[in-house]
Design a protein around this motif. Structure first.
Motif, mmCIF file in Angstrom:
data_model
loop_
_atom_site.group_PDB
_atom_site.id
_atom_site.type_symbol
_atom_site.label_atom_id
_atom_site.label_comp_id
_atom_site.label_asym_id
_atom_site.label_seq_id
_atom_site.Cartn_x
_atom_site.Cartn_y
_atom_site.Cartn_z
ATOM 1 N N ALA A 122 0.821 -1.215 0.000
ATOM 2 C CA ALA A 122 0.000 0.000 0.000
ATOM 3 C C ALA A 122 0.852 1.262 0.000
ATOM 4 C CB ALA A 122 -0.945 -0.010 1.202
ATOM 5 N N THR A 123 2.032 1.179 0.598
ATOM 6 C CA THR A 123 2.906 2.355 0.698
ATOM 7 C C THR A 123 4.168 2.225 -0.156
ATOM 8 O OG1 THR A 123 4.030 1.399 2.632
ATOM 9 C CG2 THR A 123 2.101 2.803 3.037
ATOM 10 N N PHE A 124 4.234 1.134 -0.946
ATOM 11 C CA PHE A 124 5.436 0.840 -1.735
ATOM 12 C C PHE A 124 6.673 0.849 -0.844
ATOM 13 C CE2 PHE A 124 2.412 2.598 -4.767
ATOM 14 C CZ PHE A 124 2.435 1.621 -5.758
ATOM 15 N N GLY A 125 6.528 0.242 0.327
ATOM 16 C CA GLY A 125 7.619 0.228 1.293
ATOM 17 C C GLY A 125 8.268 -1.132 1.441
ATOM 18 N N PHE A 126 8.346 -1.891 0.361
ATOM 19 C CA PHE A 126 8.984 -3.199 0.423
ATOM 20 C C PHE A 126 10.462 -3.055 0.786
ATOM 21 C CE2 PHE A 126 5.603 -4.231 -2.766
ATOM 22 C CZ PHE A 126 4.934 -5.157 -1.984
ATOM 23 N N GLY A 127 10.944 -4.041 1.539
ATOM 24 C CA GLY A 127 12.367 -4.095 1.810
ATOM 25 C C GLY A 127 13.132 -4.554 0.584
ATOM 26 N N PRO A 128 14.455 -4.392 0.581
ATOM 27 C CA PRO A 128 15.240 -4.750 -0.611
ATOM 28 C C PRO A 128 15.137 -6.226 -0.969
ATOM 29 C CG PRO A 128 16.662 -4.249 1.272
ATOM 30 C CD PRO A 128 15.285 -3.817 1.648
ATOM 31 N N TRP A 129 15.147 -7.113 0.045
ATOM 32 C CA TRP A 129 15.056 -8.537 -0.273
ATOM 33 C C TRP A 129 13.672 -8.915 -0.773
ATOM 34 C CZ3 TRP A 129 18.943 -11.397 -1.322
ATOM 35 C CH2 TRP A 129 20.195 -11.145 -0.733
#
Length: 476
Positions: free
Chosen positions: A191-198
């Motif tokens: 929803a916030t495009f806050g995925f972690g790098p992995w």
């Protein structure tokens, strides 16, 4: 001065081996013809089953958590009511052994059943081809579109197809990551495009390879990249069920009008329509015999049976059979008797034994797991009252997802007693570390190392009991 070496550049398409065959063959894109029938229904049933499981499991809840979650941060694997810890790697080894024996067993019986019906490459290729057919049309329309010049219609159809493929692939990658990161957290990140790098890496990596393998490479994966196609021959024998063309019945091939008796026209039952080739996802002609490219999906059987029905001929010109059965004209009872031969019975027996042993191990494993570690920094010391004391670190794992009260006792030497906490609570699916002191009168035993026993239990539950042996040191 020696003469210069002259090198002639030859196009790759002109390279030939010693027998004159092309070393490199340009890929001819296969536009697979759709087919209906018994085996097509089985394939789609497996597509639905595997994808409902794959896409559905992350959304199931169990004990107020995700039912199936391989939580790498917590170093715990949750599978419904079971919680597996790093110490349970034994079960991973058992799972690999079961998979290997299942592969041997089913391959010895009926060849590449896994490849034809349940392999992810087959399943996702079926899904991608279905999407392609719904957008671009049947195999004839797709072939014409492939040959047509690039115009607005072609661009639009290709853009629509590639977009649907891409969205489906990204959802597939998202679902994979949801097995390792709680799906609720992933949805919040989405929803916030806050995925972690992995998380981003694995969504794009798995989604990208899904798109590449199922949408672009397709049969090339089965023919050139999958190692199983190469070593399957050592797992087959003349009594293995494989997709077989009955050459004696079908040859010589030839076209004829409907209703014509083949033998009176000097031909076999095969009318040389080529449908068996058109429906094959790897593009082979099964009439040339079993080939390593054949994944055993049975599409050619469905296609040929439809033709036989229209011509009024018996089904089974192409069928699942064995080399011995075709050569010796065996019936179904004889085929079944030879399929269940010593080799398959041994594989099946070992597989059943391993499965039963694994189920028994899971059903009877203790709800507590304990490690007793003696403090090596303080081997032994004398305390008030002249008693000899050893210090121990207790690490207790609660394998259940409920809070468990644990009682600890010690025995093994005369006059032995435990100092420190003797009853404590362990939180659900957590590990508790407790330091305790064990004291013994100096006259209880001779100087040296002696075995003692820690006993752990749950009040009111006699089924939960763990005994751990360790040593107690008495100084000289």
């Amino acid at each position: 001065m020696s003469d210069p070496v002259r090198v002639r550049v030859v196009p790759k398409s002109q390279l030939r081996d010693e027998q004159g065959d092309d070393l490199y063959a340009a890929r001819q894109k296969i536009h697979v013809r759709s087919v209906k029938g018994v085996f097509a229904n089985w394939r789609w049933a497996l597509v639905w089953l595997t994808q409902i499981i794959y896409y559905g499991l992350p959304w199931l809840t169990w004990n107020d958590r995700q039912a199936v979650l391989f939580h790498l941060t917590e170093r715990k694997f949750y599978i419904f009511g079971w919680v597996f810890w790093p110490q349970d790697v034994f079960y991973l080894a058992i799972l690999l052994i079961i998979s290997a024996y299942a592969l041997f067993f089913f391959t010895a019986i009926a060849g590449r059943l896994w490849c034809g019906y349940a392999c992810p490459q087959t399943v996702y290729t079926e899904i991608f081809m279905w999407i392609e057919e719904k957008i671009e049309g049947d195999h004839n329309k797709r072939r014409k579109l492939e040959a047509a010049p690039m115009d607005a219609r072609k661009i639009g159809l290709r853009a629509a197809k590639f977009s649907v493929w891409g969205l489906f692939s990204l959802w597939t990658g998202f679902t994979l990551v949801a097995y390792f990161t709680p799906v609720d957290e992933l949805l919040q990140s989405a929803a916030t495009f806050g995925f972690g790098p992995w998380e981003i890496f694995w969504i794009l990596f798995y989604g990208g390879f899904t798109y590449l393998f199922a949408g672009v490479l397709r049969e090339q994966v089965c023919k050139y990249m999958c190692p199983y196609a190469r070593f399957q021959s050592v797992m087959f024998d003349p009594d293995t069920l494989v997709v077989t063309y009955d050459e004696e019945r079908g040859e010589p091939r030839g076209s004829r009008r409907k209703g014509v008796e083949p033998r009176s026209a000097g031909v076999g039952d095969c009318i040389d329509c080529g449908i068996c080739v058109q429906v094959c996802p790897t593009g082979i002609d099964i009439r040339q015999g079993l080939q390593y490219e054949c994944i055993g999906c049975g599409a050619c059987i469905d296609g040929c049976d439809q033709v036989m029905d229209k011509m009024g001929y018996p089904r089974g010109l192409i069928r699942y059979s064995t080399e011995n059965a075709v050569r010796r004209h065996w019936g179904r009872s004889e085929i079944l008797r030879h399929v269940m031969r010593p080799r398959t019975l041994i594989y099946g027996g070992v597989l059943v034994l391993i499965l039963l042993a694994t189920m028994w191990s899971l059903a009877t494993r203790s709800d507590l797991r304990v490690d007793v570690i003696r403090d090596r920094a303080t081997l032994a010391r004398e305390v008030a009252g002249g008693l000899i004391e050893n210090v121990y670190q207790l690490r207790i794992m609660n394998m259940q997802e409920i809070t468990r009260p644990v009682v600890v006792r010690v025995s093994g030497l005369e006059g032995i007693r435990l100092e420190g906490p003797q009853q404590f609570e362990i939180k659900p699916a957590m590990t508790e570390s407790v330091t305790v002191q064990v004291q013994v009168p100096p006259e209880a035993a001779a100087p040296g190392s002696h075995e003692i026993v820690f006993e752990f239990g749950v009040p009111g539950d006699s089924a939960v009991a763990v005994r751990e042996r360790t040593t107690f040191l008495l100084p000289r």
